[in-house]
Design a protein around this motif. Structure first.
Motif, mmCIF file in Angstrom:
data_model
loop_
_atom_site.group_PDB
_atom_site.id
_atom_site.type_symbol
_atom_site.label_atom_id
_atom_site.label_comp_id
_atom_site.label_asym_id
_atom_site.label_seq_id
_atom_site.Cartn_x
_atom_site.Cartn_y
_atom_site.Cartn_z
ATOM 1 N N ALA A 54 0.824 -1.210 0.000
ATOM 2 C CA ALA A 54 0.000 0.000 0.000
ATOM 3 C C ALA A 54 0.855 1.256 0.000
ATOM 4 O O ALA A 54 0.378 2.349 0.328
ATOM 5 C CB ALA A 54 -0.960 0.019 1.196
ATOM 6 N N THR A 111 -6.663 -0.826 5.599
ATOM 7 C CA THR A 111 -5.378 -0.928 4.891
ATOM 8 C C THR A 111 -4.610 -2.158 5.346
ATOM 9 O O THR A 111 -3.953 -2.829 4.542
ATOM 10 C CB THR A 111 -4.538 0.338 5.130
ATOM 11 O OG1 THR A 111 -5.280 1.491 4.725
ATOM 12 C CG2 THR A 111 -3.236 0.290 4.358
ATOM 13 N N SER A 127 -5.909 -5.172 3.587
ATOM 14 C CA SER A 127 -5.481 -5.132 2.187
ATOM 15 C C SER A 127 -4.023 -5.548 2.053
ATOM 16 O O SER A 127 -3.656 -6.323 1.155
ATOM 17 C CB SER A 127 -5.680 -3.718 1.628
ATOM 18 O OG SER A 127 -5.150 -3.607 0.331
ATOM 19 N N ARG A 141 -3.548 -9.454 2.648
ATOM 20 C CA ARG A 141 -3.943 -10.269 1.494
ATOM 21 C C ARG A 141 -2.957 -10.099 0.334
ATOM 22 O O ARG A 141 -2.619 -11.061 -0.362
ATOM 23 C CB ARG A 141 -5.361 -9.897 1.049
ATOM 24 C CG ARG A 141 -6.439 -10.333 2.022
ATOM 25 C CD ARG A 141 -7.822 -10.214 1.381
ATOM 26 N NE ARG A 141 -8.145 -8.821 1.073
ATOM 27 C CZ ARG A 141 -8.806 -8.002 1.884
ATOM 28 N NH1 ARG A 141 -9.220 -8.451 3.072
ATOM 29 N NH2 ARG A 141 -9.080 -6.767 1.528
#
Length: 573
Positions: free
Chosen positions: A447, A504, A507, A510
């Motif tokens: 991210a 976040t 995310s 994963r």
């Protein structure tokens, strides 16, 4: 291997710059010789041209004086050029050596903190190189004093003896202050280094300090250290200033004594008017070289103190053994066997190739000990048990090879001045372009692409030292992207998502799973994450709970969450 000392460092700085130092010292000595000759030419010209009223002879003496000034100017210009090159070269070489030792892959055993090491590799390195300026100054001052004394002996033996006897007496008297100056300067430099180290720590941790409301306590602590550094600096400055005042007065009295004695001899008819003017000129000229010789001990003391601090770094023992080139299997397993270090008490853990393993440590000290051991920061003699990579002991591998196989990204990581791309690739933006696909994948998985996308410069966004211009979550994401881009066979992460929001975090969990293990798992990479984050643990193959220094229980995240109350308290709180 010879012991590294401050004296050896100073001697080496002279020997490895001897070509430029010899040329520069020779030219500076010629400059001082020419300077000492100026009053001699003036005095002789007065006796041989002015006194007899010979205009032609006067023109010749003026021309000779002009040629002398041209010569001394050229000697100083080219001599100073050689010396400046030598000083710059020595500072560059010494800074490089200090930096290489500080960041040595086998690490060094030192009590100096990061800020102190920074001071040693910058300020102290410069102070050591300045010795190459002191040597020619000493040689020039000795040349000037010797020439002046010789001329005075020719003019009158008593005048020459005053200089030859008085100068050593002044210099010997000055030497008694040398050890005191060295101690004061050393104390000043040590406290200045501590103040720099504390300032570095406070700047890098200003956000947590604000969150804890500890700004005033931190400010008080820095104020105390800064004031101690100031007091040491004032003591050193006071000692040095008193020394300079006494040395200047002593050299001035010596020169004045020569001038007064010459005046007496001129009135008595023992010397001519030209010789009197020559002696007065030499007496005034001697103020500089004699004063310089008196000041030199304080300069050398400062260089010696800095050299001693540099020796602490260059002579520091390496923590880790050198290791030997070893062949490891392409997909090695990671085995921790009967580990005892810190709070660990006989830890046994095996991570098979391709696994994604979560490690939960109710006591944070257990997790920190595991990460510290896997990072190779603990010498073999400081822990019991073994760490095996593909059956090979971690410390039997060369440090560079070990890092290529096993990469540990600690919780507290460092960023550097540069761009986002350079911080992730560890090099210039050109490397980012060459490895664009892998870089974009690492940015997306961590991210960190949001850090770049939220700024007009994108991946060329400027990052200040230690990432001071970024938030904690942004720094954490960049560090994770850097680790993912390296693509090591085994990657160990320590609390990689504590500074990001829950969405976040899920995310990232994963995406890391998909990048290193594929959506179905069983990829060619092995990942170990020390964390209590349920979002990260949910995507692991299995979770190992380490409590009281040993493996307490292991299983899948969902299973442990359903059946173990202690696990729920730690992870699902």
């Amino acid at each position: 291997m010879a012991t590294v000392t401050g004296s050896r460092i100073l001697l080496r700085s002279i020997t490895r710059n001897r070509a430029r130092l010899t040329a520069g010292t020779g030219l500076i000595s010629l400059h001082q010789l020419a300077e000492a000759t100026v009053p001699v030419l003036i005095g002789v010209g007065i006796d041989r041209a002015v006194a007899p009223g010979d205009g032609t002879a006067l023109l010749l003496w003026v021309a000779a004086l002009g040629a002398l000034f041209v010569g001394l100017h050229l000697c100083y210009r080219f001599g100073a050029r050689q010396l400046m090159l030598a000083i710059a070269n020595e500072a560059y070489l010494l800074r490089g050596e200090l930096a290489a030792k500080i960041v040595h892959p086998r690490r060094i055993r030192t009590s100096l903190r990061a800020g102190e090491l920074l001071t040693v590799s910058s300020t102290d390195a410069d102070n050591v190189s300045y010795l190459l300026d002191y040597v020619p100054r000493i040689a020039g001052a000795l040349t000037a004093t010797a020439v002046s004394a010789t001329v005075l002996l020719v003019v009158d033996v008593q005048l020459g003896l005053v200089v030859l006897i008085g100068t050593p007496i002044v210099l010997v008297g000055m030497q008694f202050a040398g050890p005191l100056i060295t101690r004061r300067v050393t104390e000043q430099q040590e406290l200045a280094g501590k103040a720099t180290a504390l300032a570095t720590d406070l700047v890098s941790g200003v956000r947590p300090l604000r969150g804890l409301g500890a700004e005033r306590a931190a400010a008080r602590r820095y104020r105390d250290v800064s004031q101690a550094s100031l007091r040491a600096a004032l003591r050193a400055a006071g000692t040095t200033s008193r020394y300079l005042a006494f040395s200047t007065a002593a050299s001035a009295l010596l020169a004045c004594g020569v001038a007064v004695l010459a005046g007496w001899f001129a009135l008595d008819g023992r010397i001519s008017v030209g010789e009197f003017i020559m002696v007065i000129g030499l007496a005034q000229f001697l103020l500089e070289p004699i004063g310089l010789l008196a000041i030199v001990p304080s300069w050398v003391a400062e260089a010696r103190a800095s050299a001693d601090r540099a020796a602490l770094v260059l002579g520091a023992d390496l923590l880790l053994p050198p290791g030997t080139p070893q062949k490891t299997v392409p997909e090695p397993d990671l085995v921790l066997r009967a580990l005892r270090h810190g709070t660990l008490d006989g830890l046994d853990l095996t991570v098979r190739p391709g696994e994604f393993v979560g490690v939960v440590t109710p006591r944070s000290a257990d997790g920190e000990a595991i990460v510290r051991l896997l990072a190779g920061g603990v010498p073999p003699g400081d822990f019991e048990g073994s760490i095996l990579l593909g059956g090979v002991a971690l410390h039997d591998l060369e440090p560079a090879h070990a890092r290529a196989v096993l990469l540990v990204e600690p919780h507290h990581t460092d960023l550097f001045t540069g761009t986002v791309a350079a911080n992730i690739t560890g090099s210039s933006p050109d490397a980012a372009v060459a490895n664009q696909a892998a870089l974009l994948a690492a940015l997306a998985a961590s991210a960190a692409d949001e850090v770049a996308a939220g700024h007009p410069d994108g991946i060329d966004r400027h990052v200040a030292e230690r990432g001071a211009t970024l938030s904690g979550g942004q720094r954490q994401r960049l560090a994770l992207a850097r680790a993912l881009l390296a693509q090591p066979p085994i990657l160990v992460l320590h609390d990689p998502t504590t500074a990001v929001d829950t969405v976040t975090e899920q995310s990232i969990a994963r995406a890391v799973r998909a990048l290193r293990h594929g959506d179905t798992g069983g990829g060619r990479f092995t990942t170990v994450v020390v964390t209590s984050s349920p979002a990260v643990l949910a995507v692991t193959d299995r979770v190992v709970v380490v409590d009281d220094g040993r493996v307490a229980v292991e299983g899948e995240h969902a299973e442990l969450g359903a059946t173990h109350d202690d696990y729920r308290k730690v992870v699902l709180r």
